[in-house]
Structures are given as structure tokens and as C-alpha cells.
Design a protein around this motif. Structure first.
Motif, PDB file in Angstrom:
ATOM      1  N   SER A 155      -0.713   7.596   7.906  1.00 60.60           N
ATOM      2  CA  SER A 155       0.608   7.516   7.296  1.00 60.60           C
ATOM      3  C   SER A 155       1.583   6.759   8.174  1.00 60.60           C
ATOM      4  O   SER A 155       1.366   6.563   9.362  1.00 60.60           O
ATOM      5  CB  SER A 155       1.161   8.928   7.030  1.00 60.60           C
ATOM      6  N   SER A 156       2.683   6.359   7.559  1.00 55.76           N
ATOM      7  CA  SER A 156       3.787   5.795   8.306  1.00 55.76           C
ATOM      8  C   SER A 156       4.449   6.919   9.091  1.00 55.76           C
ATOM      9  O   SER A 156       4.290   8.093   8.768  1.00 55.76           O
ATOM     10  CB  SER A 156       4.796   5.163   7.339  1.00 55.76           C
ATOM     11  N   SER A 188       1.315   5.094   3.061  1.00 51.73           N
ATOM     12  CA  SER A 188       2.375   4.301   3.674  1.00 51.73           C
ATOM     13  C   SER A 188       3.663   4.511   2.895  1.00 51.73           C
ATOM     14  O   SER A 188       3.656   4.537   1.662  1.00 51.73           O
ATOM     15  CB  SER A 188       2.015   2.812   3.686  1.00 51.73           C
ATOM     16  N   SER A 212       6.429   2.538   3.735  1.00 53.07           N
ATOM     17  CA  SER A 212       7.186   1.294   3.847  1.00 53.07           C
ATOM     18  C   SER A 212       6.204   0.137   3.995  1.00 53.07           C
ATOM     19  O   SER A 212       5.945  -0.352   5.097  1.00 53.07           O
ATOM     20  CB  SER A 212       8.132   1.350   5.056  1.00 53.07           C
ATOM     21  N   LEU A 213       5.651  -0.296   2.867  1.00 46.90           N
ATOM     22  CA  LEU A 213       4.607  -1.309   2.894  1.00 46.90           C
ATOM     23  C   LEU A 213       5.075  -2.608   3.537  1.00 46.90           C
ATOM     24  O   LEU A 213       4.302  -3.277   4.231  1.00 46.90           O
ATOM     25  CB  LEU A 213       4.121  -1.585   1.468  1.00 46.90           C
ATOM     26  N   ASP A 261       4.752  -2.199   7.289  1.00 47.42           N
ATOM     27  CA  ASP A 261       3.540  -1.558   7.796  1.00 47.42           C
ATOM     28  C   ASP A 261       2.693  -2.572   8.556  1.00 47.42           C
ATOM     29  O   ASP A 261       2.275  -3.590   8.001  1.00 47.42           O
ATOM     30  CB  ASP A 261       2.726  -0.974   6.637  1.00 47.42           C
ATOM     31  N   ARG A 273      -0.302  -2.543   9.501  1.00 51.02           N
ATOM     32  CA  ARG A 273      -1.727  -2.603   9.159  1.00 51.02           C
ATOM     33  C   ARG A 273      -2.051  -3.734   8.192  1.00 51.02           C
ATOM     34  O   ARG A 273      -3.165  -4.250   8.199  1.00 51.02           O
ATOM     35  CB  ARG A 273      -2.168  -1.264   8.567  1.00 51.02           C
ATOM     36  N   GLY A 323       1.813  -6.422   2.829  1.00 45.85           N
ATOM     37  CA  GLY A 323       3.075  -5.701   2.764  1.00 45.85           C
ATOM     38  C   GLY A 323       4.247  -6.583   2.397  1.00 45.85           C
ATOM     39  O   GLY A 323       5.102  -6.201   1.596  1.00 45.85           O
ATOM     40  N   SER A 380       5.990   2.289  -1.457  1.00 45.41           N
ATOM     41  CA  SER A 380       5.144   3.423  -1.070  1.00 45.41           C
ATOM     42  C   SER A 380       3.773   3.329  -1.723  1.00 45.41           C
ATOM     43  O   SER A 380       3.655   2.915  -2.882  1.00 45.41           O
ATOM     44  CB  SER A 380       5.798   4.748  -1.474  1.00 45.41           C
ATOM     45  N   LYS A 393      10.988   4.041  -1.093  1.00 46.39           N
ATOM     46  CA  LYS A 393      10.355   4.231   0.209  1.00 46.39           C
ATOM     47  C   LYS A 393      10.071   5.713   0.458  1.00 46.39           C
ATOM     48  O   LYS A 393      10.768   6.595  -0.040  1.00 46.39           O
ATOM     49  CB  LYS A 393      11.250   3.695   1.330  1.00 46.39           C
TER      50      LYS A 393
END
Length: 271
Positions: A14-15, A122, A124-125, A128, A130, A135, A145, A168
């Protein structure tokens, strides 16, 4: 994935949001309503008909996911298939657009969830780290989200389910927990639908092969009646025609049978 509450928290990526605070903010009535929505989603899975086309069944599973998971605005489902293009469905156009970006660039929460067999979350894509490329594109669509759940069976991962929200930090640990509860029977439903679809495709291929064999046998019989010789010799002549005309064997056979039928009709019905 059938995790208990403690295992679920470990598995969720997760964020850096405080999901426990979000859960604490809910009233008991809101929590009860979420439980009711989950039960309705699970009941919907149990009523799925095997007569549905594969894509239609997958869409229904995705719609039930939207109902079962708190905060969801839309969902998509990806079925992974060997030797065949993946089947991807969506409950809304914006989900379809998001997944097109994800699979177009080869990165995103659904891909990660399926590859790692873990729940991915997540809030806040756009920020993010990753999936920087994914994103940025999704944030411009106003979707921030995501909750992605692998569909895991004893045979392995059969796909993944993406749940999205425009705002978000919509999904928290409870949403992930409810999503995982839903994903376990959803994976079974999806796998059963996949097996049934494969069986139907195989049956269709076998039927086509049988029909083709009947046509070829009829063409061989016609050629033998015209020119004599054995069935093997007639088949050789049929194959030579197929190669010379650059058509499939069954196509040439169908032409021979069709011409024979037309001549027979003309003899019986002279003008």
C-alpha cells in the motif's frame, strides 16, 4: 487468497496511508452495510450461470466486486490463458481506458498482483514509485486509487481483478480484507468458466473436424465413382488439387461435393 486479518495486512502493498484510521472513522452502521454488500456480492457469485459466455460471466464477477468492495467506482478483470490472448473485461469505459494503458506499457497494479500473487493497493497512483509511467497516465484520467487482487486457485494464478476509485486514498486495509474474501470464490468461478469455455472450444473444433472429414470422404467417393481406383488414390488426387489451387483440402472437397449435388438436381429437375 483466503487470508486472515493479520496475514492480509502483511500481503497488501500500500501507499503510506493509515488504513486503520480510515476503518476507525466508520460507524458500526457503515461497517454493517459493507458486510451486507460483501454478502450480496458473494451471493451473486453463487448464482452465476454456466450458460453465460465467458466474457459475460467475467463482467458479472467484476460488477459484483464493485458492490462488494467499499469505495469502488469501477472494476476490471483479467483472465490469463495459455496459448491464447488474455481476456480482459471492464465494468466502465474509464476502467477499460486504464487497463489499456496498463497493458500497453506492461506495468501497473494488476500486472504486479498477478505476477507476485499478492494484493496490491495504492491511494495515489500518480505519485506511486512502483509504476511511474502507468501512474502518470492514469492520474490524468482522474483516477487515483487502485486495489488489485490476484485470483488464486490451487492450480495457480488464473487472473487478477482491478478495482478503481477516482478519489485519493479510498481503499484501506478493510477494503483489502473484504476484497480478498471476495476474490477467493471469484477465482473459483473464473477458473470454472475458463475450463468450460475451453471445453466448448474443443468441442467446436472436434465438430468442425468431424464435419470436414465427412465432406472429404464424400468427395473421395465421388472421385472414385468417376475415375475408379482406390480411396487412397482418390485422396491423393484431392490433395494434388488442393495444392494446385492453393485451397484447403476441405474447401476443394466441398466444391466437388457441391458440384455433384448441383448436377444431380439438374438431372432430376430438367428445365
Amino acid at each position: 487468497m483466503g487470508m486472515d486479518a493479520d496475514e492480509g495486512h502483511d500481503a497488501v502493498w500500500s501507499s503510506p496511508d493509515d488504513g486503520d484510521d480510515l476503518v476507525a472513522d466508520r460507524t458500526s452502521a457503515e461497517l454493517d452495510a459493507e458486510d451486507d454488500d460483501l454478502r450480496e456480492g458473494l451471493a451473486g457469485l453463487s448464482r452465476l450461470s454456466s450458460s453465460l459466455r465467458l466474457e459475460d460471466l467475467l463482467i458479472r464477477v467484476a460488477r459484483y466486486a464493485v458492490r462488494a468492495i467499499p469505495g469502488a467506482d469501477g472494476a476490471g478483470l483479467t483472465l490469463l490463458e495459455q496459448d491464447r490472448a488474455d481476456t480482459i473485461v471492464a465494468t466502465a469505459d474509464f476502467v477499460r481506458d486504464i487497463d489499456a494503458i496498463q497493458y500497453g506499457i506492461g506495468e501497473g497494479p494488476c500486472i504486479t498482483a498477478a505476477r507476485e500473487a499478492q494484493t496490491v493497493m495504492s491511494g495515489s497512483l500518480g505519485a506511486d514509485p512502483r509504476w511511474r509511467k502507468f501512474g502518470g497516465g492514469v492520474a490524468r484520467l482522474g483516477v487515483h486509487s487502485a486495489l488489485s487482487l490476484p485470483l488464486v486457485t490451487p492450480d495457480g494464478v488464473v487472473g487478477a481483478m482491478n478495482v478503481y476509485a477516482h478519489a485519493k486514498n479510498v481503499f484501506d486495509d478493510r477494503a483489502a480484507e473484504l476484497g480478498e474474501i471476495f476474490a477467493t470464490p471469484a477465482a473459483v468461478s473464473v477458473q470454472n468458466a475458463q475450463v468450460l469455455a475451453q471445453a466448448r472450444r474443443l468441442a467446436a473444433r472436434l465438430q468442425t473436424a468431424l464435419e470436414s472429414r465427412v465432406v472429404v470422404d464424400r468427395a473421395i467417393g465421388i472421385m472414385m465413382s468417376r475415375s475408379g481406383g482406390t480411396a487412397e488414390e482418390a485422396l491423393g488426387r484431392l490433395r494434388a488439387l488442393s495444392q494446385n489451387e492453393h485451397h484447403k483440402l476441405v474447401t476443394v472437397a466441398s466444391q466437388i461435393v457441391g458440384e455433384a449435388v448441383n448436377r444431380a438436381r439438374a438431372r432430376h429437375n430438367p428445365s
